[in-house]
Scaffold this active site. Structure first.
Site, mmCIF file in Angstrom:
data_model
loop_
_atom_site.group_PDB
_atom_site.id
_atom_site.type_symbol
_atom_site.label_atom_id
_atom_site.label_comp_id
_atom_site.label_asym_id
_atom_site.label_seq_id
_atom_site.Cartn_x
_atom_site.Cartn_y
_atom_site.Cartn_z
ATOM 1 N N ASP A 142 0.842 -1.197 0.000
ATOM 2 C CA ASP A 142 0.000 0.000 0.000
ATOM 3 C C ASP A 142 0.880 1.251 0.000
ATOM 4 O O ASP A 142 1.666 1.473 0.918
ATOM 5 C CB ASP A 142 -0.864 -0.076 1.276
ATOM 6 C CG ASP A 142 -1.996 0.924 1.276
ATOM 7 O OD1 ASP A 142 -2.043 1.786 0.385
ATOM 8 O OD2 ASP A 142 -2.838 0.832 2.188
ATOM 9 N N GLY A 195 -5.224 3.310 -7.949
ATOM 10 C CA GLY A 195 -5.486 3.432 -9.377
ATOM 11 C C GLY A 195 -4.736 4.554 -10.073
ATOM 12 O O GLY A 195 -5.000 4.858 -11.241
ATOM 13 N N ASP A 216 -10.565 4.026 -1.272
ATOM 14 C CA ASP A 216 -11.125 3.004 -0.376
ATOM 15 C C ASP A 216 -12.644 2.921 -0.463
ATOM 16 O O ASP A 216 -13.340 3.933 -0.487
ATOM 17 C CB ASP A 216 -10.759 3.321 1.075
ATOM 18 C CG ASP A 216 -9.280 3.102 1.343
ATOM 19 O OD1 ASP A 216 -8.512 2.909 0.375
ATOM 20 O OD2 ASP A 216 -8.900 3.127 2.525
HETATM 21 C C1 GLA Z 1 -5.362 2.187 2.821
HETATM 22 C C2 GLA Z 1 -5.882 1.050 1.963
HETATM 23 C C3 GLA Z 1 -6.922 0.257 2.731
HETATM 24 C C4 GLA Z 1 -6.302 -0.267 4.022
HETATM 25 C C5 GLA Z 1 -5.710 0.872 4.833
HETATM 26 C C6 GLA Z 1 -4.912 0.363 6.020
HETATM 27 O O1 GLA Z 1 -6.339 3.140 3.087
HETATM 28 O O2 GLA Z 1 -6.419 1.535 0.768
HETATM 29 O O3 GLA Z 1 -7.416 -0.807 1.961
HETATM 30 O O4 GLA Z 1 -5.306 -1.197 3.695
HETATM 31 O O5 GLA Z 1 -4.843 1.686 4.044
HETATM 32 O O6 GLA Z 1 -4.309 1.387 6.736
#
Ligand code: GLA
Length: 390
Positions: A142, A195, A216
Site C-alpha cells: 500500500d 489506481g 477506499d
Molecule cells: C489504505 C488502503 C486500505 C487499508 C488501509 C490500512 O487506506 O487503501 O485498503 O489497507 O490503508 O491502513
C-alpha cells in the site's frame, strides 16, 4: 573430518511464474473493512475457523489476509517484528495453513503504512524474507507514506515532477516484486495505490497480480456503487494472473440492505474482481452467507476464461453489464441505481449472446425458459437481476 554446511539453496521465481499464482481472481477474507486497526491474532484465527465451518473455504475463499496494524518495531539488525496483538506470526501462519487455507499480509513501500505503522522502506528484501519465513502467500503493498518521498523528489525538479513521481512509484513496486520472487516462495502481489497513473497499464509487467483501481470502499451504497459502476472501460486490462481490484467486499457489514449487497456481489462477480470478504465471519447472518456463498455468482467471478465484464448499455440510472464465460454463456447484470423499481432490458446482441437464449436468474435460482432477442425484468431500487444467457 569436517562436513561442509550447505547453505539453503533458494531459486528465485521467474517473472512469468508470478502470473500463475492468481489464474482466477483471488478469493478469501481481509481484516480491514470490519476490524480495521483493532484486528488481533484471535480475530484472524476466528476468521480462519469460520471460513471453514461456514462453507466459504469449499466455495473458494482461500486467503486469510491480515491488513494494516500488525507491525511492531525493527530490531538492531533491521528485522521487523510484530506488535503485541500478534505474538507469533509464524504460528499464526501455520494455523491458517493447517486448515488448508493461505496466509496474506500487508506492508507499504514507504517508511510508514497508512495507519502509521512500520513500512518496508529500504528493508524490502529483508521484509520479503521475513514474510517467506512466516509462510506468507499474499502481500498487499500500500503506497501511503511513500507518496511523501515521491512528492519531495518531484519538488526538486518541478518541470519533470509528474514523470519523477511515476518512475519512483513503479520502481517501488518493481523492487518488492523482485524481492518476493527472490525468496523463491510464490506470493500473490496486490498493488494498492488507488489506481493512480493508470496502474492497469503497467502493473502486470512487473508481476502485479491485482491492483486497486480506486480509493477506499466504505460500507454504503453510495461508495460501493460509485466504485463498482466506475469500472466501465477497464475490462481489457484484466486476465488470468492479473486483475483489476475495485476493493474488498463490504457484504455483511451492516450498512447496506440485502438487495444492495446482492448488487455488490453481482457487480464484483461480473467485474472478475477479487472476492475478499471484509465482514466478521464469526458472526454471519444466513442472509450474508446466502450472498457470499452463492455458487453461481462465484462461478461467474471465477470463470476460467478470465474475461472481465463491462457495461454494454446505460440509460439514466439503469445499466446493463455483461461478462463472457468460458462455455459460450454470458453473464448479465440488470442494474437499477434509482430509488424506484424499474424495468430493465437486455438485448442479447448487446451482451454478445445468441439471438435465442436460455435465461437463468441467478439470485432466484430459476430457469426462465428460452427467450428471443431480449429479456426484461423489473428490478428493485438499488437492485440487480443477475442472469446467465445460454
Ligand atoms: C489504505 C488502503 C486500505 C487499508 C488501509 C490500512 O487506506 O487503501 O485498503 O489497507 O490503508 O491502513
Amino acid at each position: 573430518m569436517k562436513f561442509l554446511r550447505l547453505l539453503p539453496f533458494v531459486v528465485a521465481l521467474p517473472l512469468a511464474a508470478q502470473q500463475r499464482v492468481a489464474l482466477t481472481p483471488p478469493m478469501g477474507w481481509n481484516s480491514w473493512n470490519h476490524f480495521a486497526g483493532r484486528v488481533t491474532d484471535a480475530d484472524v484465527r476466528a476468521a480462519a475457523d469460520a471460513i471453514v465451518s461456514s462453507g466459504m473455504k469449499d466455495a473458494g475463499y482461500i486467503y486469510v489476509n491480515i491488513d494494516d496494524t500488525w507491525e511492531g518495531k525493527r530490531d538492531a539488525s533491521g528485522v521487523l517484528h510484530t506488535n503485541e496483538k500478534f505474538p507469533d506470526m509464524k504460528a499464526l501462519g501455520d494455523y491458517i495453513h493447517s486448515k488448508g487455507l493461505k496466509f496474506g499480509i500487508y506492508s507499504s513501500p514507504g517508511p510508514q503504512t497508512c495507519a502509521r505503522f512500520e513500512g518496508s522502506y529500504q528493508h524490502e528484501e529483508q521484509d520479503a524474507k521475513t514474510w517467506a519465513e512466516w509462510g506468507v502467500d499474499y502481500i498487499k503493498y500500500d503506497l501511503c507514506s511513500y507518496r511523501t518521498i515521491m512528492r519531495e523528489a518531484a519538488a526538486k525538479d518541478p518541470a519533470n515532477g509528474e514523470k519523477i513521481q511515476s518512475d519512483l512509484m513503479r520502481q517501488a513496486y518493481q523492487k518488492i516484486s523482485d524481492a518476493i520472487r527472490k525468496t523463491g516462495r510464490p506470493m500473490v502481489l496486490s498493488l494498492c495505490q488507488y489506481g493512480w497513473d493508470e496502474v492497469w497499464t503497467w502493473a502486470p509487467a512487473l508481476g502485479g497480480n491485482l491492483w486497486r483501481t480506486t480509493g477506499d470502499i466504505s460500507d454504503s451504497y453510495l461508495s460501493m456503487s460509485q466504485i463498482g459502476f466506475s469500472q466501465a472501460g477497464l475490462s481489457k486490462y484484466a486476465g488470468p494472473g492479473h486483475w483489476n481490484d475495485p476493493d474488498m467486499l463490504e457484504v455483511g457489514n451492516g450498512r447496506m440492505t440485502a438487495e444492495e449487497y446482492r448488487t455488490h456481489m453481482s457487480l464484483w462477480s461480473l467485474l472478475a474482481a477479487p472476492l475478499l470478504a471484509g465482514n466478521d465471519l464469526s458472526k454471519m447472518s444466513d442472509e450474508t452467507k446466502s450472498i457470499l456463498l452463492n455458487k453461481e455468482a462465484i462461478a461467474i467471478d471465477q470463470d476460467a476464461l478470465g474475461k472481465q465484464g463491462d457495461r454494454v448499455w446505460a440509460k439514466g440510472a439503469l445499466e446493463v453489464w455483461a461478462k463472457p464465460l468460458s462455455n459460450g454463456k454470458v453473464a448479465v447484470g440488470l442494474f437499477n441505481r434509482s430509488l424506484e423499481a424499474a424495468p430493465v432490458s437486455v438485448r442479447f446482441a448487446d451482451a454478445g449472446a445468441k439471438s435465442s437464449a436460455k435465461v437463468r436468474d441467478v439470485w432466484a435460482g430459476k430457469d426462465l425458459g428460452t427467450k428471443q432477442g431480449s429479456y426484461t425484468a423489473n428490478v428493485a431500487p438499488h437492485g440487480v437481476v443477475l442472469l446467465i444467457l445460454e
